[in-house]
Design a protein around this motif. Structure first.
Motif, short mmCIF file in Angstrom:
data_model
loop_
_atom_site.label_atom_id
_atom_site.label_comp_id
_atom_site.label_asym_id
_atom_site.label_seq_id
_atom_site.Cartn_x
_atom_site.Cartn_y
_atom_site.Cartn_z
N TRP A 31 0.86 -1.19 0.00
CA TRP A 31 0.00 0.00 0.00
C TRP A 31 0.89 1.24 0.00
N HIS A 32 0.65 2.12 -0.97
CA HIS A 32 1.48 3.31 -1.16
C HIS A 32 0.71 4.58 -0.85
N CYS A 33 1.43 5.58 -0.37
CA CYS A 33 0.90 6.93 -0.22
C CYS A 33 2.07 7.90 -0.33
N ALA A 34 1.82 9.16 -0.10
CA ALA A 34 2.88 10.17 -0.22
C ALA A 34 4.00 9.97 0.80
N PHE A 35 3.68 9.37 1.95
CA PHE A 35 4.68 9.18 3.00
C PHE A 35 5.57 7.97 2.76
N GLY A 36 5.04 6.94 2.09
CA GLY A 36 5.82 5.73 1.88
C GLY A 36 4.95 4.55 1.53
N GLU A 37 5.42 3.37 1.93
CA GLU A 37 4.76 2.12 1.57
C GLU A 37 4.69 1.20 2.78
N ILE A 38 3.58 0.47 2.84
CA ILE A 38 3.44 -0.61 3.82
C ILE A 38 3.57 -1.91 3.03
N ASP A 39 4.55 -2.73 3.39
CA ASP A 39 4.78 -3.96 2.63
C ASP A 39 3.59 -4.91 2.73
N LEU A 40 3.19 -5.25 3.94
CA LEU A 40 2.08 -6.17 4.15
C LEU A 40 1.16 -5.63 5.24
N VAL A 41 -0.14 -5.63 4.96
CA VAL A 41 -1.15 -5.34 5.98
C VAL A 41 -1.86 -6.67 6.22
N MET A 42 -1.83 -7.12 7.47
CA MET A 42 -2.39 -8.42 7.80
C MET A 42 -3.26 -8.29 9.04
N ARG A 43 -3.99 -9.35 9.33
CA ARG A 43 -4.76 -9.40 10.56
C ARG A 43 -4.42 -10.67 11.31
N GLN A 44 -4.36 -10.52 12.61
CA GLN A 44 -4.19 -11.65 13.51
C GLN A 44 -5.31 -11.50 14.54
N GLY A 45 -6.39 -12.23 14.29
CA GLY A 45 -7.58 -12.04 15.10
C GLY A 45 -8.15 -10.66 14.81
N ASP A 46 -8.33 -9.85 15.84
CA ASP A 46 -8.87 -8.50 15.68
C ASP A 46 -7.78 -7.45 15.50
N ILE A 47 -6.54 -7.85 15.51
CA ILE A 47 -5.42 -6.92 15.45
C ILE A 47 -4.92 -6.75 14.02
N TYR A 48 -4.81 -5.51 13.59
CA TYR A 48 -4.18 -5.22 12.30
C TYR A 48 -2.68 -5.23 12.51
N VAL A 49 -1.98 -5.94 11.64
CA VAL A 49 -0.53 -6.08 11.75
C VAL A 49 0.10 -5.51 10.48
N PHE A 50 0.92 -4.49 10.66
CA PHE A 50 1.63 -3.85 9.56
C PHE A 50 3.05 -4.40 9.56
N VAL A 51 3.42 -5.04 8.46
CA VAL A 51 4.68 -5.78 8.42
C VAL A 51 5.68 -5.09 7.49
N GLU A 52 6.83 -4.77 8.05
CA GLU A 52 7.96 -4.26 7.28
C GLU A 52 8.86 -5.45 6.95
N VAL A 53 9.08 -5.70 5.67
CA VAL A 53 9.86 -6.84 5.21
C VAL A 53 11.24 -6.35 4.77
N LYS A 54 12.28 -6.96 5.31
CA LYS A 54 13.65 -6.55 4.97
C LYS A 54 14.52 -7.76 4.66
N TYR A 55 15.34 -7.62 3.62
CA TYR A 55 16.32 -8.65 3.26
C TYR A 55 17.69 -7.98 3.15
N ARG A 56 18.68 -8.65 3.68
CA ARG A 56 20.07 -8.23 3.49
C ARG A 56 20.89 -9.49 3.20
N LYS A 57 21.81 -9.35 2.29
CA LYS A 57 22.65 -10.48 1.90
C LYS A 57 23.55 -10.91 3.04
N ASN A 58 24.05 -9.92 3.82
CA ASN A 58 24.93 -10.22 4.95
C ASN A 58 24.80 -9.10 5.98
N ASN A 59 25.60 -9.15 7.01
CA ASN A 59 25.51 -8.12 8.05
C ASN A 59 26.63 -7.09 7.94
N GLN A 60 27.18 -6.94 6.76
CA GLN A 60 28.29 -6.01 6.54
C GLN A 60 27.94 -4.59 6.98
#
Length: 114
Positions: A31-60
């Motif tokens: 979901w995009h807007c002027a401020f940025g993006e939400i990678d995943l919007v999910m629900r766990q029961g009654d709770i909305y969960v906004f998920v930031e997804v990150k990948y890095r090849k290493n910890n350099q």
């Protein structure tokens, strides 16, 4: 050049599959807007969960968790507030991070903003 690491889309696909197995339900993706993006919007029961997804090849450069800076958190908060307002959602919510680094097992951090 062939990349030997997951692309952003592949990482989000993996995060989505993982979280669905944990019982969360997908509401919206990228979901995009002027401020940025939400990678995943999910629900766990009654709770909305906004998920930031990150990948890095290493910890350099500090790894995947360190890429979620204070500035990123502030931007994400504004984006989520606009999402909730736009969708007229008045429900409990939290922000999670789903992190993948190299070939390690993914890490799911819940409620990263407290």
């Amino acid at each position: 050049m062939k990349l030997n690491h997951p692309t952003g889309q592949q990482t989000e696909d993996a995060a989505l599959a993982y979280l669905k197995k944990k019982g969360l339900q997908l509401i919206e993706r990228n979901w995009h807007c002027a401020f940025g993006e939400i990678d995943l919007v999910m629900r766990q029961g009654d709770i909305y969960v906004f998920v930031e997804v990150k990948y890095r090849k290493n910890n350099q450069f500090g790894g995947s968790m360190y890429s979620i800076s204070d500035a990123k958190c502030a931007k994400l908060t504004k984006t989520i507030e606009l999402y909730l307002q736009t969708k007229r959602i008045q429900a409990p919510c939290r922000v999670d991070a789903w992190l993948l680094q190299g070939q390690n097992e993914p890490v799911w951090l819940q409620n990263i903003l407290g």
